[in-house]
Scaffold this active site. Structure first.
Site, PDB file in Angstrom:
ATOM      1  N   ASP A  98       0.840  -1.201   0.000  1.00  0.00           N
ATOM      2  CA  ASP A  98       0.000   0.000   0.000  1.00  0.00           C
ATOM      3  C   ASP A  98       0.876   1.253   0.000  1.00  0.00           C
ATOM      4  O   ASP A  98       2.103   1.169   0.140  1.00  0.00           O
ATOM      5  CB  ASP A  98      -0.949  -0.006   1.203  1.00  0.00           C
ATOM      6  CG  ASP A  98      -0.206  -0.004   2.542  1.00  0.00           C
ATOM      7  OD1 ASP A  98       0.485   0.985   2.826  1.00  0.00           O
ATOM      8  OD2 ASP A  98      -0.316  -0.992   3.290  1.00  0.00           O
ATOM      9  N   HIS A 113       8.370  -5.547  -1.647  1.00  0.00           N
ATOM     10  CA  HIS A 113       7.397  -6.459  -2.256  1.00  0.00           C
ATOM     11  C   HIS A 113       6.557  -5.775  -3.331  1.00  0.00           C
ATOM     12  O   HIS A 113       5.496  -6.276  -3.705  1.00  0.00           O
ATOM     13  CB  HIS A 113       6.498  -7.072  -1.184  1.00  0.00           C
ATOM     14  CG  HIS A 113       7.215  -8.036  -0.290  1.00  0.00           C
ATOM     15  ND1 HIS A 113       6.718  -8.457   0.922  1.00  0.00           N
ATOM     16  CD2 HIS A 113       8.419  -8.650  -0.431  1.00  0.00           C
ATOM     17  CE1 HIS A 113       7.575  -9.301   1.486  1.00  0.00           C
ATOM     18  NE2 HIS A 113       8.614  -9.427   0.685  1.00  0.00           N
ATOM     19  N   CYS A 121       4.120  -3.836 -17.223  1.00  0.00           N
ATOM     20  CA  CYS A 121       3.798  -4.488 -18.490  1.00  0.00           C
ATOM     21  C   CYS A 121       4.635  -5.745 -18.625  1.00  0.00           C
ATOM     22  O   CYS A 121       5.867  -5.686 -18.543  1.00  0.00           O
ATOM     23  CB  CYS A 121       4.069  -3.535 -19.649  1.00  0.00           C
ATOM     24  SG  CYS A 121       3.737  -4.269 -21.273  1.00  0.00           S
ATOM     25  N   CYS A 143       4.057   0.675 -24.530  1.00  0.00           N
ATOM     26  CA  CYS A 143       4.165  -0.092 -25.782  1.00  0.00           C
ATOM     27  C   CYS A 143       2.814  -0.432 -26.403  1.00  0.00           C
ATOM     28  O   CYS A 143       2.755  -0.888 -27.543  1.00  0.00           O
ATOM     29  CB  CYS A 143       4.959  -1.378 -25.557  1.00  0.00           C
ATOM     30  SG  CYS A 143       4.082  -2.653 -24.608  1.00  0.00           S
ATOM     31  N   ALA A 223       0.384  -0.839  16.664  1.00  0.00           N
ATOM     32  CA  ALA A 223       1.445  -0.044  16.040  1.00  0.00           C
ATOM     33  C   ALA A 223       1.228   1.445  16.247  1.00  0.00           C
ATOM     34  O   ALA A 223       2.196   2.202  16.384  1.00  0.00           O
ATOM     35  CB  ALA A 223       1.525  -0.365  14.553  1.00  0.00           C
TER      36      ALA A 223
END
Length: 236
Positions: A98, A113, A121, A143, A223
């Site tokens: 995120d 990650h 692409c 492209c 957290a």
């Protein structure tokens, strides 16, 4: 033990975004307890059923767009700014795909990650910003091929920026893991690398991680509480 570190390496995981409403992966009730990752998060799954995989990540992208940064994200951004003003550096490495760290104010985030808000692409390799749904017929802006996939790291693929991450870890004088499961490698091995180099280590987590015994110190709780409190102890 911690003193006044000038080069802080922070590794974050899904637990940092959980309080923003984004699900974790390996906890009870997490994404991989409800969905089969082998059908949704591998190159083979994408080749077999691209529509299913794209739909799963489209839903995750919408959820991430709707989420808001929490106190942990904002505290890390403030700490990076404060440390930079003192001539130091906070290297923020995240396993999260995120963009809540960025929206929380962090200017430099290394996504090992990949990033949910980007598409890659498979024909030409171009990576582009993508905040909306990805459909199989959508053309690559570079492209023109209809070959877009989420720019996230799937099972069986190599994490990104490994050389940059290991170089930052070698410079660090404090290693902090926040909201991580301690079960996904190579990230779970970074605490061992840090300790081998004599770098103090601290875990901030809701509960002890799988590799909690490897840390010198720990603080457990949400957290949004543990991360700001720990940084405040460092004067950040």
């Amino acid at each position: 033990m911690l003193g006044q570190p000038r080069q802080i390496f922070v590794l974050t995981g899904a637990g940092v975004s959980a309080e923003s409403g984004l699900g974790t992966f390996r906890d009870r009730g997490g994404l991989w307890s409800r969905f089969d990752p082998m059908r949704l998060a591998t190159p083979e799954a994408f080749a077999a059923d691209p529509d299913l995989v794209l739909d799963f990540y489209n839903h995750r992208r919408r959820d991430a767009r709707a989420a808001e940064p929490n106190a942990a994200h904002r505290a890390l951004a403030r700490a990076a700014d404060t440390l930079a003003a003192r001539g130091g550096h906070l290297f923020l490495c995240t396993q999260n795909v995120d963009d809540l760290h960025e929206r929380g104010g962090s200017a430099e985030v290394v996504h090992m990650h990949g990033e949910l808000m980007k598409a890659r692409c498979t024909a030409c390799g171009t990576v582009s910003e993508r905040r909306e749904d990805i459909l199989r017929a959508d053309p690559c802006p570079h492209c023109g091929a209809a070959a877009l996939r989420p720019d996230v790291v799937w099972f069986g693929e190599m994490p990104k920026h490994l050389d940059r991450i290991e170089a930052a870890l070698a410079r660090a004088d404090l290693f902090v893991a926040a909201g991580t499961s301690g079960s996904v490698y190579p990230a779970a091995g970074y605490v061992g690398l840090a300790r081998a180099r004599g770098i103090p280590t601290c875990e901030l987590n809701l509960d002890p991680s799988d590799n909690a015994d490897a840390f010198d110190a720990a603080s457990y709780g949400p957290a949004s509480e543990t991360v700001p409190a720990f940084l405040a102890e460092l004067g950040l």
